[in-house]
Design a protein around this motif. Structure first.
Motif, mmCIF file in Angstrom:
data_model
loop_
_atom_site.group_PDB
_atom_site.id
_atom_site.type_symbol
_atom_site.label_atom_id
_atom_site.label_comp_id
_atom_site.label_asym_id
_atom_site.label_seq_id
_atom_site.Cartn_x
_atom_site.Cartn_y
_atom_site.Cartn_z
ATOM 1 N N ILE A 94 0.847 -1.191 0.000
ATOM 2 C CA ILE A 94 0.000 0.000 0.000
ATOM 3 C C ILE A 94 0.886 1.246 0.000
ATOM 4 O O ILE A 94 1.798 1.360 0.829
ATOM 5 C CB ILE A 94 -0.922 0.042 1.239
ATOM 6 C CG1 ILE A 94 -1.800 -1.213 1.305
ATOM 7 C CG2 ILE A 94 -1.795 1.285 1.216
ATOM 8 C CD1 ILE A 94 -2.631 -1.302 2.573
ATOM 9 N N ILE A 95 0.623 2.161 -0.924
ATOM 10 C CA ILE A 95 1.303 3.455 -0.914
ATOM 11 C C ILE A 95 0.550 4.351 0.074
ATOM 12 O O ILE A 95 -0.602 4.701 -0.152
ATOM 13 C CB ILE A 95 1.311 4.093 -2.304
ATOM 14 C CG1 ILE A 95 2.037 3.176 -3.312
ATOM 15 C CG2 ILE A 95 1.980 5.468 -2.276
ATOM 16 C CD1 ILE A 95 1.960 3.674 -4.740
ATOM 17 N N ILE A 96 1.197 4.713 1.171
ATOM 18 C CA ILE A 96 0.513 5.441 2.235
ATOM 19 C C ILE A 96 0.849 6.936 2.252
ATOM 20 O O ILE A 96 0.273 7.680 3.052
ATOM 21 C CB ILE A 96 0.838 4.835 3.616
ATOM 22 C CG1 ILE A 96 2.334 4.956 3.911
ATOM 23 C CG2 ILE A 96 0.376 3.390 3.695
ATOM 24 C CD1 ILE A 96 2.702 4.563 5.339
ATOM 25 N N THR A 103 2.595 10.384 -5.326
ATOM 26 C CA THR A 103 2.023 9.049 -5.156
ATOM 27 C C THR A 103 1.264 8.592 -6.395
ATOM 28 O O THR A 103 1.284 7.407 -6.745
ATOM 29 C CB THR A 103 1.088 8.998 -3.940
ATOM 30 O OG1 THR A 103 0.062 9.998 -4.087
ATOM 31 C CG2 THR A 103 1.851 9.259 -2.657
ATOM 32 N N ARG A 104 0.562 9.504 -7.071
ATOM 33 C CA ARG A 104 -0.154 9.123 -8.288
ATOM 34 C C ARG A 104 0.821 8.703 -9.380
ATOM 35 O O ARG A 104 0.623 7.688 -10.050
ATOM 36 C CB ARG A 104 -1.023 10.294 -8.769
ATOM 37 C CG ARG A 104 -1.637 10.114 -10.162
ATOM 38 C CD ARG A 104 -2.559 8.924 -10.253
ATOM 39 N NE ARG A 104 -3.633 9.003 -9.285
ATOM 40 C CZ ARG A 104 -4.496 8.025 -9.062
ATOM 41 N NH1 ARG A 104 -4.384 6.888 -9.719
ATOM 42 N NH2 ARG A 104 -5.467 8.174 -8.166
ATOM 43 N N LEU A 107 2.230 5.268 -8.530
ATOM 44 C CA LEU A 107 1.273 4.196 -8.794
ATOM 45 C C LEU A 107 1.207 3.883 -10.280
ATOM 46 O O LEU A 107 1.186 2.715 -10.691
ATOM 47 C CB LEU A 107 -0.104 4.577 -8.272
ATOM 48 C CG LEU A 107 -1.186 3.493 -8.415
ATOM 49 C CD1 LEU A 107 -0.916 2.357 -7.445
ATOM 50 C CD2 LEU A 107 -2.580 4.062 -8.191
ATOM 51 N N GLU A 122 -8.566 6.029 -5.005
ATOM 52 C CA GLU A 122 -8.133 5.855 -3.622
ATOM 53 C C GLU A 122 -9.273 5.276 -2.778
ATOM 54 O O GLU A 122 -10.306 5.933 -2.589
ATOM 55 C CB GLU A 122 -7.692 7.203 -3.051
ATOM 56 C CG GLU A 122 -6.476 7.770 -3.771
ATOM 57 C CD GLU A 122 -6.110 9.155 -3.261
ATOM 58 O OE1 GLU A 122 -6.738 9.602 -2.271
ATOM 59 O OE2 GLU A 122 -5.221 9.787 -3.852
ATOM 60 N N MET A 151 -2.071 -3.949 -5.234
ATOM 61 C CA MET A 151 -1.709 -2.721 -4.541
ATOM 62 C C MET A 151 -2.853 -1.707 -4.540
ATOM 63 O O MET A 151 -3.776 -1.809 -5.340
ATOM 64 C CB MET A 151 -0.492 -2.059 -5.213
ATOM 65 C CG MET A 151 0.810 -2.802 -5.074
ATOM 66 S SD MET A 151 2.164 -1.847 -5.795
ATOM 67 C CE MET A 151 2.096 -0.363 -4.757
ATOM 68 N N GLU A 152 -2.769 -0.748 -3.649
ATOM 69 C CA GLU A 152 -3.617 0.439 -3.667
ATOM 70 C C GLU A 152 -2.808 1.601 -3.116
ATOM 71 O O GLU A 152 -1.739 1.415 -2.524
ATOM 72 C CB GLU A 152 -4.905 0.223 -2.862
ATOM 73 C CG GLU A 152 -4.706 0.108 -1.356
ATOM 74 C CD GLU A 152 -5.366 1.250 -0.582
ATOM 75 O OE1 GLU A 152 -5.265 2.410 -1.047
ATOM 76 O OE2 GLU A 152 -5.955 0.979 0.480
ATOM 77 N N LYS A 153 -3.344 2.832 -3.271
ATOM 78 C CA LYS A 153 -2.662 3.989 -2.695
ATOM 79 C C LYS A 153 -3.689 4.967 -2.134
ATOM 80 O O LYS A 153 -4.693 5.280 -2.768
ATOM 81 C CB LYS A 153 -1.770 4.668 -3.735
ATOM 82 C CG LYS A 153 -2.472 5.578 -4.727
ATOM 83 C CD LYS A 153 -2.213 7.050 -4.418
ATOM 84 C CE LYS A 153 -2.808 7.956 -5.484
ATOM 85 N NZ LYS A 153 -2.714 9.386 -5.136
ATOM 86 N N THR A 154 -3.451 5.405 -0.891
ATOM 87 C CA THR A 154 -4.260 6.420 -0.235
ATOM 88 C C THR A 154 -3.323 7.240 0.655
ATOM 89 O O THR A 154 -2.995 6.815 1.768
ATOM 90 C CB THR A 154 -5.382 5.795 0.607
ATOM 91 O OG1 THR A 154 -6.182 4.919 -0.206
ATOM 92 C CG2 THR A 154 -6.278 6.861 1.202
ATOM 93 N N PRO A 155 -2.858 8.394 0.204
ATOM 94 C CA PRO A 155 -1.855 9.163 0.948
ATOM 95 C C PRO A 155 -2.288 9.604 2.339
ATOM 96 O O PRO A 155 -1.436 9.784 3.214
ATOM 97 C CB PRO A 155 -1.606 10.381 0.044
ATOM 98 C CG PRO A 155 -1.997 9.921 -1.324
ATOM 99 C CD PRO A 155 -3.134 8.984 -1.115
#
Length: 262
Positions: A94-96, A103-104, A107, A122, A151-155
């Motif tokens: 996970i990209i935190i 981050t975008r 990803l 997100e 994977m996912e990303k939510t800063p």
């Protein structure tokens, strides 16, 4: 009498010839209604997923970006479309964060890799939607094979106190990514994304992404990306450096790496 029968047959034939068109029209109308309902339902679910009032990265003019990202992922996954071994898995990475730290872009670079499958929007599961449960979260993920990494990303996870324990409860092996490192090495990925995956866009002033194996049109990040940075008074910059210096030193010691931010 004969004339009357001929007239009745003529009328019957004429009427019957219109029946298929009426039926077809009715079927098409039902299909269109169903398509409208499905589209509205899909948009409703997407709005719920992207209900980020304070997140510019995933609302407004980012809709076009999310749609094009989804298409890019689908194009890259066509070879495994009929693979019955694919399934939806909880993310192993996970990209935190951090917010506005690229981050975008990160990803999108990772999604070029054939061993990565990632959801574009997100999810905000561990900070805003945790009460919906892990099965709700799993359903948001794209299908992947046993050898692929989900994977996912939510800063905003980076600044939410409850997130670390919640992720640990899901899986203690999930890798957390903060933008500042060589991510391919951290995830143990083979190096396949090279310069042929990038196309410099002179209008935007930065490279856009492309998939050379399918000869796809280059995919650029949204309008909110690549903005010109404002000029800041050097004295303000120095004040910020002095303030963050002790925190940077502590971080260097924790990671065993000096990033040279001082």
């Amino acid at each position: 009498m004969l004339s009357l029968w001929v007239y009745m047959i003529y009328c019957c034939v004429g009427y019957c010839s219109t029946v298929p068109n009426l039926t077809y029209s009715s079927v098409r109308r039902h299909e269109n209604d169903a398509a409208t309902d499905n589209r509205d339902s899909s948009l409703g679910a997407s709005r719920d997923l992207l209900n980020n009032e304070n997140e510019l990265d995933s609302r407004g003019d980012e809709w076009d970006e999310v749609r094009s990202e989804a298409k890019a992922v689908d194009d890259g996954a066509m070879s495994g479309f009929l693979n019955e071994t694919e399934s939806k898995k909880l993310p192993q990475a996970i990209i935190i964060g951090v917010k506005k730290g690229g981050t975008r872009a990160l990803l999108e670079f990772l999604r070029l890799h054939p061993d990565i499958r990632a959801v574009g929007a997100e999810p905000h599961f561990f900070d805003r939607n945790y009460d919906k449960g892990l099965e709700w979260y799993r359903e948001l993920m794209p299908k992947s094979s046993e050898d692929q990494l989900t994977m996912e990303k939510t800063p905003s996870y980076f600044v939410t106190r409850e997130v670390p324990s919640r992720i640990y409860s899901m899986s203690k092996d999930t890798k957390l990514i903060v933008v500042m490192a060589r991510v391919q090495d951290f995830l143990g990925l083979r190096r396949v994304v090279t310069e042929k995956y990038f196309h410099f866009n002179p209008t935007k002033g930065f490279p856009c992404l492309k998939r050379p194996e399918v000869n796809a049109k280059p995919h650029c990040l949204g309008k909110t990306k690549g903005r010109t940075h404002p000029n800041i008074d050097p004295q303000v910059v120095q004040t910020l450096r002095d303030f963050y210096k002790p925190f940077n030193r502590k971080f260097y010691k924790m990671t065993g790496h000096d990033f040279g931010w001082d």
